[in-house]
Write a protein that holds these residues in place. Sequence first.
Motif, PDB file in Angstrom:
ATOM      1  N   LEU A   1       0.842  -1.197   0.000  1.00 35.14           N
ATOM      2  CA  LEU A   1       0.000   0.000   0.000  1.00 35.14           C
ATOM      3  C   LEU A   1       0.879   1.249   0.000  1.00 35.14           C
ATOM      4  CD1 LEU A   1      -2.894   0.959   0.010  1.00 35.14           C
ATOM      5  CD2 LEU A   1      -2.838   0.965   2.496  1.00 35.14           C
ATOM      6  N   GLU A   2       1.958   1.187   0.747  1.00 37.16           N
ATOM      7  CA  GLU A   2       2.896   2.310   0.754  1.00 37.16           C
ATOM      8  C   GLU A   2       3.431   2.539  -0.657  1.00 37.16           C
ATOM      9  OE1 GLU A   2       3.634   4.297   3.065  1.00 37.16           O
ATOM     10  OE2 GLU A   2       2.867   3.352   4.873  1.00 37.16           O
ATOM     11  N   ALA A   3       3.795   1.433  -1.310  1.00 36.43           N
ATOM     12  CA  ALA A   3       4.354   1.559  -2.654  1.00 36.43           C
ATOM     13  C   ALA A   3       3.301   2.115  -3.610  1.00 36.43           C
ATOM     14  CB  ALA A   3       4.847   0.200  -3.136  1.00 36.43           C
ATOM     15  N   GLU A   4       2.080   1.632  -3.462  1.00 33.53           N
ATOM     16  CA  GLU A   4       0.999   2.163  -4.291  1.00 33.53           C
ATOM     17  C   GLU A   4       0.819   3.652  -4.055  1.00 33.53           C
ATOM     18  OE1 GLU A   4      -2.435  -0.956  -3.819  1.00 33.53           O
ATOM     19  OE2 GLU A   4      -2.868   0.499  -5.379  1.00 33.53           O
ATOM     20  N   SER A   5       0.804   3.997  -2.774  1.00 33.87           N
ATOM     21  CA  SER A   5       0.620   5.404  -2.420  1.00 33.87           C
ATOM     22  C   SER A   5       1.725   6.261  -3.010  1.00 33.87           C
ATOM     23  CB  SER A   5       0.613   5.571  -0.903  1.00 33.87           C
ATOM     24  OG  SER A   5      -0.547   5.030  -0.362  1.00 33.87           O
ATOM     25  N   ALA A   6       2.942   5.742  -2.933  1.00 27.27           N
ATOM     26  CA  ALA A   6       4.075   6.525  -3.420  1.00 27.27           C
ATOM     27  C   ALA A   6       3.939   6.775  -4.926  1.00 27.27           C
ATOM     28  CB  ALA A   6       5.371   5.787  -3.108  1.00 27.27           C
ATOM     29  N   LEU A   7       3.559   5.722  -5.647  1.00 27.57           N
ATOM     30  CA  LEU A   7       3.421   5.885  -7.097  1.00 27.57           C
ATOM     31  C   LEU A   7       2.295   6.850  -7.449  1.00 27.57           C
ATOM     32  CD1 LEU A   7       3.933   2.410  -8.811  1.00 27.57           C
ATOM     33  CD2 LEU A   7       5.072   4.562  -9.348  1.00 27.57           C
ATOM     34  N   LEU A   8       1.190   6.679  -6.760  1.00 29.25           N
ATOM     35  CA  LEU A   8       0.058   7.554  -7.037  1.00 29.25           C
ATOM     36  C   LEU A   8       0.394   8.987  -6.655  1.00 29.25           C
ATOM     37  CD1 LEU A   8      -2.724   7.294  -8.203  1.00 29.25           C
ATOM     38  CD2 LEU A   8      -3.627   6.871  -5.928  1.00 29.25           C
TER      39      LEU A   8
ATOM     40  N   GLU B   1       2.923   8.419 -17.102  1.00 30.17           N
ATOM     41  CA  GLU B   1       3.986   7.411 -16.951  1.00 30.17           C
ATOM     42  C   GLU B   1       3.927   6.775 -15.572  1.00 30.17           C
ATOM     43  OE1 GLU B   1       7.718   9.225 -17.761  1.00 30.17           O
ATOM     44  OE2 GLU B   1       7.199   9.716 -19.835  1.00 30.17           O
ATOM     45  N   ALA B   2       3.763   7.617 -14.571  1.00 28.67           N
ATOM     46  CA  ALA B   2       3.695   7.081 -13.207  1.00 28.67           C
ATOM     47  C   ALA B   2       2.439   6.232 -13.022  1.00 28.67           C
ATOM     48  CB  ALA B   2       3.724   8.217 -12.191  1.00 28.67           C
ATOM     49  N   LEU B   3       1.356   6.669 -13.645  1.00 31.98           N
ATOM     50  CA  LEU B   3       0.112   5.893 -13.534  1.00 31.98           C
ATOM     51  C   LEU B   3       0.238   4.556 -14.270  1.00 31.98           C
ATOM     52  CD1 LEU B   3      -2.398   8.838 -14.016  1.00 31.98           C
ATOM     53  CD2 LEU B   3      -2.066   7.519 -11.923  1.00 31.98           C
ATOM     54  N   ASP B   4       0.952   4.584 -15.395  1.00 29.97           N
ATOM     55  CA  ASP B   4       1.211   3.323 -16.107  1.00 29.97           C
ATOM     56  C   ASP B   4       2.002   2.368 -15.225  1.00 29.97           C
ATOM     57  OD1 ASP B   4      -0.123   4.134 -18.340  1.00 29.97           O
ATOM     58  OD2 ASP B   4       1.671   4.793 -19.425  1.00 29.97           O
ATOM     59  N   GLU B   5       2.979   2.936 -14.553  1.00 29.23           N
ATOM     60  CA  GLU B   5       3.807   2.119 -13.672  1.00 29.23           C
ATOM     61  C   GLU B   5       2.960   1.540 -12.534  1.00 29.23           C
ATOM     62  OE1 GLU B   5       6.802   1.247 -14.296  1.00 29.23           O
ATOM     63  OE2 GLU B   5       6.997   0.071 -12.465  1.00 29.23           O
ATOM     64  N   HIS B   6       2.090   2.379 -12.023  1.00 28.61           N
ATOM     65  CA  HIS B   6       1.193   1.899 -10.969  1.00 28.61           C
ATOM     66  C   HIS B   6       0.345   0.744 -11.483  1.00 28.61           C
ATOM     67  CE1 HIS B   6      -2.444   1.773  -8.482  1.00 28.61           C
ATOM     68  NE2 HIS B   6      -1.700   2.236  -7.498  1.00 28.61           N
ATOM     69  N   ARG B   7      -0.178   0.925 -12.665  1.00 24.72           N
ATOM     70  CA  ARG B   7      -1.045  -0.122 -13.230  1.00 24.72           C
ATOM     71  C   ARG B   7      -0.267  -1.395 -13.491  1.00 24.72           C
ATOM     72  NH1 ARG B   7      -5.499   1.432 -17.682  1.00 24.72           N
ATOM     73  NH2 ARG B   7      -6.349   2.402 -15.836  1.00 24.72           N
TER      74      ARG B   7
ATOM     75  N   GLN C   1       2.444  -2.376 -11.876  1.00 23.06           N
ATOM     76  CA  GLN C   1       2.853  -3.022 -10.620  1.00 23.06           C
ATOM     77  C   GLN C   1       1.673  -3.507  -9.784  1.00 23.06           C
ATOM     78  OE1 GLN C   1       5.663  -1.076  -8.117  1.00 23.06           O
ATOM     79  NE2 GLN C   1       6.908  -0.331  -9.796  1.00 23.06           N
ATOM     80  N   PHE C   2       0.573  -2.774  -9.866  1.00 20.18           N
ATOM     81  CA  PHE C   2      -0.567  -3.108  -9.007  1.00 20.18           C
ATOM     82  C   PHE C   2      -1.849  -3.187  -9.839  1.00 20.18           C
ATOM     83  CE2 PHE C   2       2.471  -0.498  -6.660  1.00 20.18           C
ATOM     84  CZ  PHE C   2       2.860  -1.399  -5.690  1.00 20.18           C
ATOM     85  N   PRO C   3      -1.925  -4.180 -10.706  1.00 18.74           N
ATOM     86  CA  PRO C   3      -3.116  -4.262 -11.565  1.00 18.74           C
ATOM     87  C   PRO C   3      -4.409  -4.450 -10.762  1.00 18.74           C
ATOM     88  CG  PRO C   3      -1.782  -6.250 -11.746  1.00 18.74           C
ATOM     89  CD  PRO C   3      -0.976  -5.261 -10.969  1.00 18.74           C
TER      90      PRO C   3
ATOM     91  N   GLY D   1      -4.568  -3.349  -7.423  1.00 17.02           N
ATOM     92  CA  GLY D   1      -4.194  -2.645  -6.203  1.00 17.02           C
ATOM     93  C   GLY D   1      -5.377  -2.034  -5.487  1.00 17.02           C
ATOM     94  N   VAL D   2      -5.114  -1.685  -4.249  1.00 19.85           N
ATOM     95  CA  VAL D   2      -6.161  -1.076  -3.425  1.00 19.85           C
ATOM     96  C   VAL D   2      -6.571   0.283  -3.991  1.00 19.85           C
ATOM     97  CG1 VAL D   2      -6.638  -0.151  -1.124  1.00 19.85           C
ATOM     98  CG2 VAL D   2      -5.368  -2.274  -1.355  1.00 19.85           C
ATOM     99  N   LEU D   3      -5.624   0.961  -4.594  1.00 21.61           N
ATOM    100  CA  LEU D   3      -5.890   2.314  -5.070  1.00 21.61           C
ATOM    101  C   LEU D   3      -6.114   2.356  -6.580  1.00 21.61           C
ATOM    102  CD1 LEU D   3      -3.161   4.108  -2.940  1.00 21.61           C
ATOM    103  CD2 LEU D   3      -5.610   4.091  -2.515  1.00 21.61           C
ATOM    104  N   ARG D   4      -6.542   1.238  -7.156  1.00 18.60           N
ATOM    105  CA  ARG D   4      -6.636   1.210  -8.619  1.00 18.60           C
ATOM    106  C   ARG D   4      -7.714   2.156  -9.144  1.00 18.60           C
ATOM    107  NH1 ARG D   4      -8.609  -3.376  -6.579  1.00 18.60           N
ATOM    108  NH2 ARG D   4     -10.671  -4.118  -7.143  1.00 18.60           N
ATOM    109  N   ASP D   5      -8.793   2.313  -8.380  1.00 19.84           N
ATOM    110  CA  ASP D   5      -9.825   3.240  -8.853  1.00 19.84           C
ATOM    111  C   ASP D   5      -9.329   4.686  -8.805  1.00 19.84           C
ATOM    112  OD1 ASP D   5     -11.598   1.223  -9.397  1.00 19.84           O
ATOM    113  OD2 ASP D   5     -12.442   1.230  -7.375  1.00 19.84           O
ATOM    114  N   GLU D   6      -8.571   4.996  -7.761  1.00 18.02           N
ATOM    115  CA  GLU D   6      -8.000   6.333  -7.669  1.00 18.02           C
ATOM    116  C   GLU D   6      -7.025   6.563  -8.823  1.00 18.02           C
ATOM    117  OE1 GLU D   6      -8.657   4.398  -5.237  1.00 18.02           O
ATOM    118  OE2 GLU D   6      -9.944   5.616  -3.960  1.00 18.02           O
ATOM    119  N   GLU D   7      -6.304   5.506  -9.146  1.00 17.64           N
ATOM    120  CA  GLU D   7      -5.375   5.601 -10.284  1.00 17.64           C
ATOM    121  C   GLU D   7      -6.146   5.922 -11.559  1.00 17.64           C
ATOM    122  OE1 GLU D   7      -4.238   3.918 -13.872  1.00 17.64           O
ATOM    123  OE2 GLU D   7      -4.776   2.279 -12.554  1.00 17.64           O
TER     124      GLU D   7
END
Lengths: 418, 190
Positions: A253-260, A278-284, A286-288, A290-296
């Motif tokens: 979650l920390e990693a997700e938060s950091a990317l977002l 680019e950062a959002l692509d990376e988030h997607r 790494q965390f297809p 993820g908890v924060l995917r909707d926020e992404e």
Amino acid sequence: MSARTPQGPVERWRDAPDAEASQAKAAALVGRVPAPAELSDEQLERIGERLVARARRVRAPMPSWLKWAIGAGAFGGAPLAFAAVLRLVFAPAVQDELPRPSGEGLQPAAVSPAAVPMPMPMEIDLTAPGGAALVRPEDAPAQAGGSGEDGLAPGPQKRAGPDESGASAQIAGHGGLGADSPASPGRGAMGAASGKLAGPGGSGTAKSAPGGAATWAVHRERGTAPARVSGTAAPALAAAPPPSPAAGGASSLEAESALLSTALSRLRLDKDPSGALEALDEHRRQFPRGVLRDEERVGRVDALLALGRRPEALAELEAIGAGKLEQLPRGTDLRVLEAELLSESKRCDRAVPLFDALLARPLPAAADERALFGRASCRVELGEPDGAAADLRRCLARHPSGRFAAAARRLLEGVADE
Amino acid sequence: MSPALVNRSPLVQEDAGQPLALSEVYRRHARQVGRWAARLGGPAIDVEDVVQEVFLAAHRKLAGFRGEASLTTWLYRITENVVRHRRRKDRWRRWLGGTADEVAAEVPSPGPTPIEAVAARQANERVYRVLDGMKEKYRTVLILFELEEHSGEEVASLTGAKIGTVWVWLHRARADFAKRLDALDAKESS
């Protein structure tokens, strides 16, 4: 450690006799905090009903022996598979001997907020991007900053900083704060619950087991009854605490938060939607799931709009889906935006029902104006001048000096001429 | 499930050897969970949603729970975890949708109230505004000790920290809180 760090029992802050001035002020403030209101019996019963309804949809956890078997199969190891079978056969005897997996107590994934109806503290007046689908650049009323060069009609920049202008201010405009419309989407889904949990105070709705202990109806129905055994004396509590419930998924979650965080900083602070993507692509990547995917996704919609990639923004909104969209921040505005983008892409047959659904309920003023004007535009497109004129008149009556007022008047004249 | 495992379940322990099902746990502890949720989450949290989520999590995890801690501690930790996720998620949602200050202004008002109640509500909002900037562990200890008025030992039990650690955290939490409150005052007065 500071020499003043207490090593033993300390008094409550408010009782501390010789606190420094700033500490005394803080203690006084803390002392004025009221006790939280207790949940009422009605609330507890309501939660119980919702629990029963939700628990029906909770997937039963995969048995540990099955995980072993899958693991064994994945590695193709016959000995492991054999061990898994042995484990299945002798599970009652060996289960207690195995250490509990770290963090099994409660991992974030087990409490997936994405699956939880979230309380919406607010709705956002998203006035920046959507109307552009329906307004020619020259029709767009003058806004603070924003050249509209990327195809966006910039909205009122409610939170744009003093140094923001042009395209950068458009980005900030996506997040403008508007009227509040609190909602708790999950609450309406409880009507179908047949079972009930007794609230404290005993409303008599709990199902009781023969042994006197109430059982959760869902467990019985699903055949996943919780721990039940003939009563024997319980052993003393173990001194060691269980693994921290947060231990398992906190790092991801920390990693997700950091990317977002990186993505949104680029979008909103650096005004760099490409970098944000680019950062959002990376988030997607790494965390297809993820908890924060909707926020992404919401961030992605903003970035795509800022880049003028509106069909992709629409695809993103459609991928989120109507049900989830409503639960997201700016849910209503995102729905309006989706309808506007559908209209822009000449899919008015889909846009109009969306506008209808939106207009069937109270909307913040800006969203109401956009929806009315958007539906009118679609009706023109669909060859329904009467309906379009009615919408435009309503739009002008409700929002005579609104963002689309000038365009609505011109369109109304055009419709009347036809 | 093996009898040995079941015997160690907190659902058995709490009732002198009698099995307790989750509905009974809910009946006994929902109010306490609601209180924790309100305290840990502050005025912006939806307590009902959190309570529901906590017991859903308990439902999911019941079979895997082996009773190393008391039922109360187990439920507290689930609550703390759910609230932490909810707060984190809400932070993102606020950032995606507006600033924290704007959102704070959107906290629903309970309507006309006596002056004392308004003052208490304002104090509450102010305290949580400061708390929300603090480290999670300091925030939690301060809430449990100063607001919930748990003893140090109880705080240690709930959080899983050693008692000495609790005192250290509390000391630092107080200092941090006071510093942040001063900063907030200075910001508002300027």
